[in-house]
Design an enzyme around this catalytic site. Structure first.
Site, PDB file in Angstrom:
ATOM      1  N   GLU A   3       0.028  -1.381   5.647  1.00 33.88           N
ATOM      2  CA  GLU A   3       1.111  -0.968   6.541  1.00 33.88           C
ATOM      3  C   GLU A   3       0.974   0.501   6.897  1.00 33.88           C
ATOM      4  O   GLU A   3       1.222   0.904   8.044  1.00 33.88           O
ATOM      5  CB  GLU A   3       2.464  -1.231   5.870  1.00 33.88           C
ATOM      6  CG  GLU A   3       3.678  -0.979   6.768  1.00 33.88           C
ATOM      7  CD  GLU A   3       4.210   0.454   6.734  1.00 33.88           C
ATOM      8  OE1 GLU A   3       5.095   0.777   7.549  1.00 33.88           O
ATOM      9  OE2 GLU A   3       3.737   1.253   5.885  1.00 33.88           O
ATOM     10  N   ASP A  36       0.825  -1.206   0.000  1.00 38.62           N
ATOM     11  CA  ASP A  36       0.000   0.000   0.000  1.00 38.62           C
ATOM     12  C   ASP A  36       0.855   1.249   0.000  1.00 38.62           C
ATOM     13  O   ASP A  36       2.033   1.230   0.379  1.00 38.62           O
ATOM     14  CB  ASP A  36      -0.971   0.007   1.183  1.00 38.62           C
ATOM     15  CG  ASP A  36      -0.265  -0.017   2.536  1.00 38.62           C
ATOM     16  OD1 ASP A  36       0.729  -0.765   2.681  1.00 38.62           O
ATOM     17  OD2 ASP A  36      -0.705   0.703   3.458  1.00 38.62           O
TER      18      ASP A  36
END
Length: 385
Positions: free
Chosen positions: A134, A72
């Site tokens: 994350e 991400d």
């Protein structure tokens, strides 16, 4: 086979901002690895809108080395980009695009190195671990680690490729993010003493946080390995009030503790809650029994402090060609890997000075150097010591 630059172009083209799904990118990696005979495991979230990917190259009867990265990226909205953020742009030796440094550049290098690892008789397995979410609290990797803990052969080392300019990093601070909700009692502002002003009580709590932060900054609590060398506290968001002529009944604020690895951030919350219970709530409830102060955790991850004499540190020194171990100010999934019993270090291409900013980039030189680092890792895995 595609180069790391080719693969980075593919990865950047996927919009994997944390609020979006990462499945298209994960399926691309899955297809790429499957095409080379590498079996993959996908670990989905409850909504099956996101997934972690875990793959192994080499023997499966012993612990191996994990190359880990998150898929991400942070949003681009409101940033003044001069290039298309989800399209790789090369200019003056720099590769621009969201995630180029943080941290799709590393993932691209890892994927480009797969044929080399496959072509060699590895003595220990190589594991690839790519996670989701994350950037919003190291959320996705937790289920992946839970699965690894159930397996008979735990990895002996993990290299997380966050951007460190390929400098070897052994530590970072942990983080605890909290929300405090203050419930007061509304009334007309002309009769303010009859109400309980939630904003004013929130301000007292924030002031107390500042005092706690000053205590944590005392010289005797410093750890010179980190910058700043002490645990920090800061309030980042506050909301409250409806109109100037109404004593506000609600106020909430979000604060965080960036804690040295050996400091329990929960101590700050307990100290603040103790202050609220003993100093503020009695006065509030003397006016209204319905008032309250509540604390809610938002996210947390532990710090990392790997022993510089450990096997994983020695491995990192070898493949990075440097023993100048350092720390970083930002957090990673490394503390969670360490908690799971997997010795972990951080080293990857690019710099966090470019991460999260418009016109994020990684240099071609850094990408090439990361490719070379993985060649050295492959050599070590033929005869690990």
């Amino acid at each position: 086979m595609p180069t790391s630059r080719d693969l980075l172009a593919k990865l950047i083209a996927f919009n994997t901002v944390s609020r979006e799904s990462n499945l298209a990118l994960i399926e691309f990696i899955h297809h790429y690895l499957k095409g080379q005979g590498v079996a993959c495991e996908l670990d989905y979230n409850a909504e099956r809108s996101k997934a972690n990917l875990f793959a192994t190259i080499g023997p499966d009867d012993r612990g191996g080395v994990v190359l880990s990265g998150h898929t991400d990226v942070v949003p681009v909205a409101g940033q003044a980009w001069t290039v298309e953020p989800f399209q790789l742009t090369e200019r003056d030796g720099k590769l621009y695009g969201r995630g180029s440094a943080d941290m799709k550049g590393y993932i691209a290098c890892v994927l480009a190195a797969v044929p080399r690892f496959l072509a060699q008789p590895l003595r220990v397995p190589l594991h690839l671990a790519f996670s989701y979410d994350e950037e919003v609290g190291c959320l996705g990797v937790r289920s992946l680690l839970a699965e690894l803990e159930r397996r008979p052969h735990k990895p002996i080392a993990c290299i997380i490729g966050e951007p460190t300019e390929l400098k070897p990093v052994l530590g970072h601070k942990g983080k605890l993010a909290m929300r405090c909700q203050v419930q007061g009692a509304a009334c007309h502002s002309a009769y303010a003493p009859q109400g309980v002003n939630a904003i004013e009580y929130a301000a007292r709590l924030i002031g107390k946080l500042g005092e706690i932060g000053e205590q944590l900054a005392r010289v005797e609590l410093h750890d010179p390995r980190f910058d700043p060398p002490f645990s920090t506290v800061q309030t980042g968001v506050i909301q409250g009030g409806r109109a100037l002529n109404i004593v506000p009944a609600e106020c909430q604020f979000d604060f965080e503790i960036r804690a040295l690895p050996d400091f329990d951030a929960q101590q700050v919350v307990e100290q603040l809650a103790g202050y609220a219970e003993s100093q503020l709530l009695p006065a509030m409830r003397a006016r209204s029994a319905e008032t309250s102060i509540a604390f809610q955790p938002l996210s947390a991850y532990p710090g990392l402090a790997t022993d510089p004499h450990s096997q994983v540190a020695e491995l990192l020194a070898l493949i990075s060609a440097s023993r100048e171990f350092g720390t970083v100010a930002f957090g990673t999934e490394g503390g969670l890997f360490h908690q799971a019993g997997i010795p972990t270090v951080v080293c990857g291409p690019g710099s966090m000075a470019q991460g999260h900013k418009p016109d994020e980039f990684v240099s071609v030189e850094q990408l090439d150097s990361c490719d070379a680092m993985l060649v050295r890792l492959a050599g070590w895995m033929l005869n690990p010591v």
